[in-house]
Design an enzyme around this catalytic site. Sequence first.
Site, PDB file in Angstrom:
ATOM      1  N   ASP A  63     -92.287-101.682-101.207  1.00 46.50           N
ATOM      2  CA  ASP A  63     -93.083-101.441-100.743  1.00 46.50           C
ATOM      3  C   ASP A  63     -93.773-100.419 -99.788  1.00 46.50           C
ATOM      4  OD1 ASP A  63     -94.808-103.630 -98.037  1.00 46.50           O
ATOM      5  OD2 ASP A  63     -93.813-102.354 -96.633  1.00 46.50           O
TER       6      ASP A  63
ATOM      7  N   ASP B 277     -97.813 -99.503-100.802  1.00 44.49           N
ATOM      8  CA  ASP B 277     -98.909 -99.269 -99.915  1.00 44.49           C
ATOM      9  C   ASP B 277     -99.892 -97.875 -99.973  1.00 44.49           C
ATOM     10  OD1 ASP B 277     -98.034-101.434 -98.215  1.00 44.49           O
ATOM     11  OD2 ASP B 277     -96.803 -99.972 -97.018  1.00 44.49           O
TER      12      ASP B 277
END
Length: 210
Positions: free
Chosen positions: A86, A90
């Site tokens: 994640d 990002d």
Amino acid sequence: MLERFRQFWTNVWAPLADLLLRLGVKPDWVTWVGTIGVSAGALWFYPRGQFLVGTLVITAFVFSDIMDGYMARKSGQSSKWGAFLDSSLDRVADAAVFAGLVIYYSRSGAETDLGNASTYLYLSLACLVLGNLTSYTRARAEGLGMTAKGGIAERADRLVAILVMTGLSGLFDLPLLREITLWALAVASLITVFQRMAIVHKQAVGSPEL
């Protein structure tokens, strides 16, 4: 701003996230789809000067950053790999947003209200580099057992600012909105880097063994 209202947005998207879980969708899949959607929207529409449409497409996918975390916690699938994936993706999505603007300003037909296109090409590039640098300083500090969270321009603030003002610049045909934001974010991101360095320096000096 997304960070400050994270619980609100989590509640908004929870029904869809719950549905995806019932359908057997994995949190990591949502992370990948969100990143691909944001990157495609930024790199397809922004270079063509389609700022409103591009921002709407990006916004439609950007909330996956909230949904995947909720899904991981709800299903008990939280893991170090998921957190790493994640965080890494990002950075890809953030870079794509500013890369789209870099490509737009690199083209001879780019419209500006302040200065010339090359100025905003460099500012977009500065925002891209400094945005990733702020994230790196935090990650590196945490890898050394310290913290470096904070500063006047954290990730969510930078993302909301550039998306809102870029979208509005397309809606009202006012490049000025986007250009002022690039100036502000470049300066704020640079300040944030130094703020985080100061935070780490204070911890390191106070703990010689670090």
